[in-house]
Motif scaffolding. Structure first.
Motif, PDB file in Angstrom:
ATOM      1  N   MET A  82       0.825  -1.208   0.000  1.00  0.00           N
ATOM      2  CA  MET A  82       0.000   0.000   0.000  1.00  0.00           C
ATOM      3  C   MET A  82       0.861   1.261   0.000  1.00  0.00           C
ATOM      4  O   MET A  82       0.546   2.242  -0.689  1.00  0.00           O
ATOM      5  CB  MET A  82      -0.942  -0.028   1.215  1.00  0.00           C
ATOM      6  N   VAL A  83       1.954   1.248   0.765  1.00  0.00           N
ATOM      7  CA  VAL A  83       2.843   2.408   0.781  1.00  0.00           C
ATOM      8  C   VAL A  83       3.492   2.601  -0.587  1.00  0.00           C
ATOM      9  O   VAL A  83       3.669   3.746  -1.047  1.00  0.00           O
ATOM     10  CB  VAL A  83       3.910   2.241   1.877  1.00  0.00           C
ATOM     11  N   ALA A  84       3.826   1.509  -1.261  1.00  0.00           N
ATOM     12  CA  ALA A  84       4.409   1.611  -2.603  1.00  0.00           C
ATOM     13  C   ALA A  84       3.442   2.278  -3.570  1.00  0.00           C
ATOM     14  O   ALA A  84       3.832   3.104  -4.398  1.00  0.00           O
ATOM     15  CB  ALA A  84       4.807   0.228  -3.107  1.00  0.00           C
ATOM     16  N   CYS A  85       2.172   1.942  -3.465  1.00  0.00           N
ATOM     17  CA  CYS A  85       1.165   2.579  -4.319  1.00  0.00           C
ATOM     18  C   CYS A  85       1.034   4.064  -3.993  1.00  0.00           C
ATOM     19  O   CYS A  85       0.915   4.907  -4.892  1.00  0.00           O
ATOM     20  CB  CYS A  85      -0.183   1.881  -4.156  1.00  0.00           C
ATOM     21  N   GLY A  86       1.055   4.386  -2.715  1.00  0.00           N
ATOM     22  CA  GLY A  86       0.963   5.787  -2.337  1.00  0.00           C
ATOM     23  C   GLY A  86       2.154   6.590  -2.818  1.00  0.00           C
ATOM     24  O   GLY A  86       2.014   7.733  -3.261  1.00  0.00           O
ATOM     25  N   GLN A  87       3.339   5.984  -2.777  1.00  0.00           N
ATOM     26  CA  GLN A  87       4.527   6.684  -3.233  1.00  0.00           C
ATOM     27  C   GLN A  87       4.460   6.972  -4.723  1.00  0.00           C
ATOM     28  O   GLN A  87       4.983   7.991  -5.187  1.00  0.00           O
ATOM     29  CB  GLN A  87       5.770   5.852  -2.920  1.00  0.00           C
ATOM     30  N   ALA A  88       3.795   6.117  -5.477  1.00  0.00           N
ATOM     31  CA  ALA A  88       3.629   6.331  -6.919  1.00  0.00           C
ATOM     32  C   ALA A  88       2.421   7.195  -7.245  1.00  0.00           C
ATOM     33  O   ALA A  88       2.139   7.437  -8.419  1.00  0.00           O
ATOM     34  CB  ALA A  88       3.509   4.982  -7.631  1.00  0.00           C
ATOM     35  N   GLY A  89       1.697   7.646  -6.223  1.00  0.00           N
ATOM     36  CA  GLY A  89       0.521   8.477  -6.461  1.00  0.00           C
ATOM     37  C   GLY A  89      -0.706   7.709  -6.890  1.00  0.00           C
ATOM     38  O   GLY A  89      -1.653   8.296  -7.418  1.00  0.00           O
TER      39      GLY A  89
END
Length: 728
Positions: A281-288
Motif C-alpha cells: 500500500m505504501v508503494a502505491c501511495g509513493q507512486a501516487g
C-alpha cells in the motif's frame, strides 16, 4: 592448559556458593568492584590478579561486571586498563573480547575498537588453542558495519582470512561483512562472489542482505535476479525478503512490478503478512496511485475476514501513509473511523500518520479546515491518554506553515514551553518556517534559532534550519541578521547553497546602498570577496545579478577595501570582478561589464586605460582556479620552455611584450591550468626561452579571449590611487 583455566566459567553450584570461601558467588571479587567505583583502577587490577591466583577465575557474570566497570568511562586511560584486564581474564571462546567490543560499539568509540583489534591480533594465548574463536572477530566486523566503517570491516575480515580464522561454515560473519558494505553495490556483490568461491553456502539472511543492498541503491533488476537465484537454491523467503523486494521496486519507480510480488508469494505458497500488505500500500501511495492502494486495502480486509480481525495497527498506518503521500484527507478520516469501529489501539504513530494526511501539495495553501482537523486529532490524543512526541509537533508546525498560520504555531510553542516539552531540530525548523509565513513573528523565529544554537545537541541547527532562517530573515528585509546566519552556517561546516547565496547577495547589496549602511557595506564586501592567496588576488562572481544589484555589490566590496585600508591594512591584492560574457541577456540589453565599467570609470574616476592598472580582457592571465570549464579543454599546442617566465605575483601577460615566445608560453600555461606562482623579476637577465615548435592555435587564443572577456581585473596600483584620491 593450566588447571585453573581448565575450570574456567564453570556453572555455580546449586547452593550458589563459592567453593573457596563458602560465601555467595561473586563476593570474592567484590573488592575489585569497590576499587573500580572509587576510581582506583590500578588497585582493582592488582586485586583481581591476586584473587585469581588464590581463588581461580571468576564467573562470567562477575568477569563481565569487572571488565565493563573498568571500561565504562571510555577515556583513553580506561581503554588501556580494559585491555590490561583482558590479559588477566581467561580468553577461552573470546567471550570477554566480544563483550568489550559490544560495549565500545554501543559507545561508538571507533579508536577503542581499533585498539582491541590490535590486541586481539597480538594476543599470544591463542597459540594454545587448536582453533581461534570467531566471536571476537565477528563482533569487530559487525561493529564496524554498525558504525558505517565498511573499509575497516573489510580489513578485519581480510585479517580473519589471513590468520585462517574464518571458515566457509561461518555464514554469520560473512553476512555481517555484506551488511557492512551494503551501501556500495559493486563492493557488496564482488565480496559475495569471492565468498562463494571460498565455499560459502549462503542462507536466507545472506540474500536478504543482498536485497537490502539493492534497495539502498535502487537496483530493481539486480534485486529480481537475486530473488530468482534464491528461488533456484530452494532457500525459502520470509516477510523481510518480500518487504525489501517491494520497497526496492517501488523506490525504482516500478510500482507495477512491485504489485506482481503478490503473484510471486502465491507461487511460493507464502501467506502475506500485515507488514507485506502495508509495504504494497505504501508503494502505491509513493507512486501516487491511491485507487490501487484502496483496492489493496479492500483485498486485505477480505483476506483477514473483516475489520474485527484486524487488530494490528501496522497495516492501518500504512494505508494512512498512502493517503498522506497522495494528499487525500477524506480517505484517511474514513480509515480512522474504521479503526475506532474495529477497536484497534490507536497509538502515537497512528495519529501522526493521520495528521500527515492533512497536508496539501507544496504549491497550495492549506485550507483552514484541514488545520482544524489536525489540531482536533491532537486534542483527541490528549483525551485518550496518548502522548504526543516530537514528530507530532513537527507535523503540526509544518501544517501551520502550509496554512500561513504562524500565530497558531506560536501559541502551540508557548504551550510546549510551559510544559517543558523536549523538541528536536526538525520541530524547531518547522516552527521557524511557520513564523516566517506571518507578519510580526520574525523576532520569534530568530529567537527560536538562537535557542537552537545555544541549546542541547538534540536541537542543534542543521543545514535546513540555517537555510530556512536565512530565507525568513531575508524576506523580512533583515539583511544584517540573514548574513550573520549564512556566515554561521559556513562556520558550522555546512556547504553553501547557491540559490540562497544569490538571493542573499541581491538583498544585502541593495539594502546596504539604499540605507547607506557602512557597516553592512563592509560586511557584504567581506562576504563576497574570495581571497586567492596563491596568486595574490581577491575575486567576486556577479553572475545571476542584475546590473543594479551588481553595481551595489561592487560598491560594497570597495567599501570593505576602504575600511581595511583605513585600519592600516596594505593593498596587497588585485581585485577580479567576474561579470560574464553576457550570453544570457537579450540582444540590445545591458550587460554587467558595461555597467561595472561605467561605475568604475565615470563615477569613481578610475583610469581604466592606464597601463598596468586594469588589464585588458584579452590579456587577462588565467589560473587553474579562474579558468572556466570551457577553457579547460582549449586545444592549445604544447610548448617547450627551458626557463621560467619572469613575472610579477599577478602573472601579468601583456600584449606589448618584446618576446613573443614568452607571451605564448604564459598563455599556454594559463590555458593548461598552470597554478605555480611565478618568481618576481630579478636584476639578473633571465635565460631565453626556446621558440615553441608549434604556435598557439587560433581556437585556443579565441577561447582565452572568451574566458577573459567575462572578467575585469583592477590592479593594486589602481586601487591604491583611488583610495588616496578625493574620489573615494
Amino acid at each position: 592448559m593450566p588447571a585453573a583455566q581448565s575450570s574456567t566459567h564453570q556453572q555455580p553450584s546449586e547452593q550458589g556458593t563459592d567453593s573457596h570461601s563458602g560465601r555467595p558467588a561473586g563476593a570474592v571479587f567484590q573488592p575489585c568492584l569497590k576499587f573500580i567505583r572509587q576510581g582506583n583502577i590500578k588497585w582493582a587490577l592488582d586485586t583481581l590478579k591476586q584473587l585469581i591466583s588464590e581463588c581461580g577465575f571468576p564467573e562470567r557474570s562477575d568477569g563481565d561486571q569487572i571488565l565493563l566497570g573498568i571500561a565504562e568511562p571510555g577515556g583513553q586511560g580506561r581503554v588501556a586498563s580494559a585491555l590490561a584486564c583482558l590479559q588477566v581474564l581467561p580468553c577461552e571462546k573470546g567471550h570477554y573480547y566480544y563483550q568489550l567490543i559490544k560495549h565500545y560499539c554501543q559507545k561508538r568509540n571507533l579508536n577503542a575498537l581499533k585498539r582491541i583489534q590490535s590486541a586481539l591480533t597480538g594476543d599470544d594465548r591463542w597459540q594454545t588453542f587448536q582453533q581461534v574463536p570467531v566471536a571476537p572477530w565477528f563482533g569487530l566486523v559487525r561493529s564496524y558495519g554498525l558504525l558505517s566503517e565498511p573499509d575497516l570491516a573489510c580489513s578485519a575480515f581480510d585479517e580473519m582470512q589471513r590468520l585462517q580464522i574464518w571458515q566457509p561454515t561461518h555464514v554469520k560473519t560473512a553476512n555481517a561483512l555484506l551488511n557492512a558494505v551494503h551501501a556500495d553495490a559493486t563492493t557488496t556483490y564482488a565480496r559475495f562472489a569471492k565468498l562463494q568461491e571460498a565455499g560459502l553456502r549462503p542462507d536466507r539472511v545472506t540474500y536478504n542482505t543482498l536485497l537490502k543492498c539493492c534497495m539502498r541503491n535502487r537496483l530493481a533488476d539486480q534485486a529480481m535476479q537475486t530473488y530468482r537465484e534464491m528461488v533456484q537454491l530452494a532457500i525459502p523467503a520470509d516477510e523481510h525478503t518480500y518487504t525489501t523486494l517491494i520497497k526496492t521496486l517501488s523506490y525504482a519507480g516500478k510500482v507495477d512490478d512491485a504489485l506482481q510480488v503478490q503473484q510471486m508469494m502465491v507461487a511460493a505458497n507464502f501467506e502475506p503478512t500485515d507488514t507485506v500488505w502495508g509495504s504494497l500500500m505504501v508503494a502505491c501511495g509513493q507512486a501516487g496511485q491511491l485507487e490501487t492502494a484502496l483496492t489493496l486495502w479492500q483485498a486485505f480486509k477480505r483476506a483477514r475476514g473483516g475489520l474485527w480481525n484486524m487488530k494490528n495497527a501496522e497495516p492501518w498506518c500504512a494505508m494512512l501513509i498512502a493517503c498522506a503521500q497522495t494528499y487525500h484527507l477524506q480517505p484517511a478520516l474514513t480509515v480512522l473511523s474504521d479503526m475506532r469501529q474495529a477497536g484497534v489501539t490507536m497509538d502515537t504513530q497512528v495519529y501522526n500518520c493521520a495528521m500527515a494526511a492533512c497536508s496539501v501539495p507544496p504549491s497550495q495553501i492549506l485550507p483552514e479546515e484541514n488545520l482544524n482537523v489536525a489540531f482536533g486529532l491532537l486534542r483527541e490524543m490528549a483525551s485518550q491518554g496518548v502522548e504526543a512526541d516530537a514528530t507530532t509537533y513537527t507535523t503540526l508546525f509544518n501544517l501551520c506553515a502550509e496554512a500561513r498560520q504562524g500565530h497558531q504555531a506560536r501559541q502551540l510553542m508557548q504551550e510546549l514551553e510551559s510544559k517543558k516539552v523536549k523538541l528536536t531540530t526538525a520541530a524547531y525548523t518547522a516552527f521557524i518556517k511557520a513564523c516566517g509565513t506571518s507578519p510580526g513573528l520574525v523576532d520569534a523565529a530568530h529567537a527560536a534559532f538562537k535557542r537552537m544554537v545555544w541549546g542541547p545537541r538534540r536541537m542543534k541547527p542543521n543545514q535546513v534550519t540555517f537555510v530556512t532562517t536565512m530565507r525568513v530573515l531575508r524576506e523580512a528585509s533583515r539583511p544584517h541578521q540573514a548574513l550573520d546566519v549564512y556566515l554561521g552556517m559556513r562556520r558550522a561546516g555546512f556547504p553553501g547553497v547557491n540559490s540562497e547565496f544569490q538571493e542573499l547577495v541581491k538583498a544585502c547589496a541593495e539594502a546596504a546602498l539604499e540605507a547607506d549602511d557602512s557597516e553592512l557595506k563592509t560586511k557584504v564586501g567581506s562576504f563576497l570577496l574570495q581571497h586567492e592567496q596563491e596568486v595574490q588576488r581577491e575575486s567576486v562572481d556577479l553572475h545571476s545579478l542584475s546590473a543594479k544589484e551588481a553595481r551595489a555589490a561592487v560598491l560594497c566590496i570597495l567599501c570593505n577595501i576602504q575600511e581595511r585600508y583605513k585600519h592600516g591594512e596594505a593593498v596587497s591584492r588585485e581585485l577580479v570582478i567576474i561579470v560574464g560574457r553576457g550570453q544570457h541577456v537579450q540582444q540590445g540589453g545591458p550587460k554587467l561589464r558595461e555597467a561595472i565599467e561605467q561605475l568604475l570609470r565615470d563615477q569613481l574616476h578610475m583610469d581604466l586605460n592606464q597601463s598596468g592598472n586594469v588589464q585588458p580582457w584579452n590579456d587577462l592571465p588565467l589560473t587553474k582556479r579562474n579558468v572556466s570549464k570551457e577553457s579547460a579543454v582549449c586545444p592549445a599546442e604544447p610548448v617547450t620552455a627551458s626557463a621560467t617566465v619572469p613575472d610579477d605575483s599577478c602573472g601579468d601577460v601583456s600584449s606589448s611584450s618584446d618576446n613573443s615566445a614568452e607571451v605564448t608560453a604564459k598563455v599556454v600555461n594559463a590555458v593548461k591550468g598552470y597554478k605555480g606562482r611565478q618568481p618576481r623579476k630579478s636584476q639578473k637577465k633571465p635565460q631565453q626561452l626556446q621558440q615553441p615548435k608549434n604556435s598557439l592555435s587560433e581556437a585556443a587564443t579565441q577561447e582565452c579571449q572568451h574566458v577573459n572577456e567575462g572578467r575585469i581585473v583592477v590592479s593594486r596600483s589602481t586601487l591604491l590611487q583611488w583610495l588616496q584620491s578625493k574620489d573615494v
